[in-house]
Write an enzyme that holds these catalytic residues in place. Structure first.
Site, short mmCIF file in Angstrom:
data_model
loop_
_atom_site.label_atom_id
_atom_site.label_comp_id
_atom_site.label_asym_id
_atom_site.label_seq_id
_atom_site.Cartn_x
_atom_site.Cartn_y
_atom_site.Cartn_z
N HIS A 1 0.95 -1.75 0.10
CA HIS A 1 -0.25 -0.18 -0.33
C HIS A 1 0.94 1.01 -0.37
O HIS A 1 1.17 1.70 0.98
CB HIS A 1 -1.03 -0.15 1.37
N ASN B 1 2.85 9.36 -5.43
CA ASN B 1 2.63 10.60 -5.41
C ASN B 1 2.85 10.91 -3.47
O ASN B 1 3.28 12.36 -3.08
CB ASN B 1 2.37 11.32 -5.55
N GLU C 1 -12.48 4.52 6.05
CA GLU C 1 -11.11 5.02 6.70
C GLU C 1 -11.89 5.89 7.84
O GLU C 1 -11.09 6.53 8.41
CB GLU C 1 -10.42 5.87 5.73
N HIS D 1 -9.84 1.39 -0.70
CA HIS D 1 -10.06 1.95 0.76
C HIS D 1 -11.54 1.64 1.21
O HIS D 1 -12.01 2.52 0.44
CB HIS D 1 -9.14 3.48 0.19
N PRO E 1 -4.32 8.22 -12.09
CA PRO E 1 -3.28 8.66 -13.83
C PRO E 1 -4.07 10.03 -13.59
O PRO E 1 -5.63 10.32 -13.42
CB PRO E 1 -3.76 7.21 -14.93
N ASP F 1 1.96 6.40 2.24
CA ASP F 1 2.47 7.73 2.09
C ASP F 1 4.29 7.91 2.80
O ASP F 1 4.09 8.88 3.55
CB ASP F 1 1.71 8.67 2.13
N HIS G 1 1.28 17.26 -6.19
CA HIS G 1 0.86 17.41 -7.67
C HIS G 1 1.38 18.60 -8.03
O HIS G 1 1.50 18.54 -9.91
CB HIS G 1 -0.61 17.01 -7.40
P1 IMP Z 1 -0.86 9.71 -6.27
O1 IMP Z 1 -2.61 8.76 -6.46
O2 IMP Z 1 0.85 8.69 -6.98
O3 IMP Z 1 -1.01 10.95 -7.08
O4 IMP Z 1 -1.08 10.58 -4.99
C1 IMP Z 1 -1.14 10.98 -3.70
C2 IMP Z 1 -3.12 10.45 -3.78
O5 IMP Z 1 -2.95 8.86 -3.16
C3 IMP Z 1 -3.97 11.78 -3.07
O6 IMP Z 1 -3.93 12.29 -4.12
C4 IMP Z 1 -5.06 10.20 -2.69
O7 IMP Z 1 -5.92 10.73 -3.52
C5 IMP Z 1 -4.28 9.07 -2.21
N1 IMP Z 1 -4.12 9.13 -0.95
C6 IMP Z 1 -2.91 9.35 -0.47
N2 IMP Z 1 -3.40 8.76 0.79
C7 IMP Z 1 -4.44 8.40 1.07
C8 IMP Z 1 -5.24 7.68 1.91
O8 IMP Z 1 -5.05 7.83 3.04
N3 IMP Z 1 -6.73 7.87 1.68
C9 IMP Z 1 -7.20 8.04 0.70
N4 IMP Z 1 -6.17 7.84 -0.76
C10 IMP Z 1 -5.57 8.15 -0.25
ZN ZN Z 2 -3.96 4.82 1.11
#
Ligand code: IMP
Ligand code: ZN
Length: 348
Positions: A18, A22, A205, A202, A102, A288, A68
């Site tokens: 998980h 980003n 949460e 998810h 994406p 993250d 982003h």
């Molecule tokens: P990306 O999809 O690589 O841009 O990673 C960042 C994105 O992952 C965020 O904009 C969220 O949509 C999602 N994200 C990251 N951490 C969480 C979380 O703890 N809960 C829900 N979505 C998350």
């Molecule tokens: Zn997550």
């Protein structure tokens, strides 16, 4: 927790299931991005939550928006994905499932298709460079974007599943849990499942998602992200727990993420304890690592110190995670052999 984890936890071979691309960008990579884009006036404090700090979930989602802005071109994505894969490898992760939403960016000409292609390129480059890690990719659906985007995302994921030599293996459902409803995404998720994509969703949460969780558990998903409010002690329900247990759906658990994002009040109250005691398959993950200033070794050490797990318990925990991966059986067998080969060196 911004400490270095002990050598045992670093040497331990690990599986990371998980990790949002980003959200996983390290301090060092952010530094490179900042120097590429000084005009944005972004500072480090806006891209990570440091030691002892907490944020509301809402504030966490603001952090992703800042990142982003920094990662908006093909070149950025290639660098970020390559760095993140190498960092996980350096932390002893032997199998990684990376997930990312994406995006298209008009300014740089980035398209969603290019976005996915670039991540696949990074995975292939790391493999060609001999980085000791197997990587697979989950295409993420941001729940905020509704039905149509979800269906479009599944279509793209299916195409890449067929053309990426097995690198694209599934779909992630993520994004701000306060926004949107799972019922709007159900047709897309069902379609994904029907065409052979694995699903990591998810779920629960936040406390107010019982109905949505009940609905999505009927798919059923192949893994659950967080599942913080599934069990009755925190306002979930026994029937939700029964569904998860009956279908043996593994949970991806991210201790620091949940504590820093304040959906869990403190480490000792983390739902890891509930599921671990039941003997249910769960996998410790980072979520993250960049935003929450952690890494997988630290998360394992944190679980051990909080819940009194021995080195042997932790070894078993990392080993059983192999059964929860989305890659096929031959990859599982290779990983199991790797764990056998590495054990003497980890326990020496
Ligand atoms: P990306 O999809 O690589 O841009 O990673 C960042 C994105 O992952 C965020 O904009 C969220 O949509 C999602 N994200 C990251 N951490 C969480 C979380 O703890 N809960 C829900 N979505 C998350
Ligand atoms: Zn997550």
């Amino acid at each position: 927790m911004d400490n270095e984890a002990d050598i045992f936890y670093r040497t331990l071979p690990k599986v990371e299931l998980h990790a949002h691309l980003n959200g996983s960008v390290s301090f060092q990579t952010i530094e490179k991005l900042l120097s590429r884009k000084p005009h944005l006036n972004i500072e480090h404090s806006m891209t990570a939550i440091g030691k002892g700090q907490r944020r509301t979930l809402d504030e966490c989602f603001q952090v992703f928006k800042v990142i982003h802005q920094l990662v908006d071109s093909e070149e950025d994505i290639l660098m970020v994905a390559t760095d993140v894969i190498k960092e996980f490898a350096a932390d002893g992760v032997k199998y990684l499932e990376l997930r990312s939403t994406p995006r298209e960016e008009r300014n740089t000409g980035l398209t969603k298709k290019k976005y996915i292609e670039t991540i696949i390129k990074a995975i292939q480059q790391c493999k060609n460079d001999g980085v000791d890690i197997k990587v697979r990719f989950l295409v993420a659906i941001d729940r905020r974007n509704g039905t149509e985007v979800a269906i479009e995302t599944v279509k793209m994921a299916e195409e890449f599943m067929l053309s990426s030599d097995g690198l694209v293996v599934g779909i992630d459902l993520s994004g701000d849990p306060m926004v949107g409803h799972g019922k709007d995404l159900l047709p897309a998720l069902q379609k994904a499942k029907d065409c052979g994509l694995k699903l990591s969703l998810h779920l629960s949460e936040i406390p107010s998602q019982r109905e949505e969780t009940d609905l999505l558990l009927n798919l059923p998903p192949d893994r659950i992200g967080h599942g913080t409010f599934l069990h009755p002690d925190v306002g979930g329900s026994q029937s939700l727990v029964e569904k998860v247990l009956k279908k043996k759906i593994p949970l991806e658990l991210c201790l620091t993420s949940n504590v820093k994002g304040q959906t869990v009040p403190c480490y000792s109250n983390h739902h890891f304890k509930y599921w671990y005691k039941l003997g249910h398959p769960c996998v410790i993950c980072t979520d993250d690592k960049g935003v929450f200033s952690t890494d997988l070794s630290q998360e394992y050490q944190l679980a051990a110190s909080t819940f009194g797990l021995s080195h042997e318990d932790i070894w078993e925990h990392s080993q059983q995670a192999i059964d929860c991966i989305f890659a096929p059986d031959d990859v599982k067998q290779q990983l199991k052999q790797k764990w056998i080969d590495m054990k003497p060196q980890v326990f020496k």
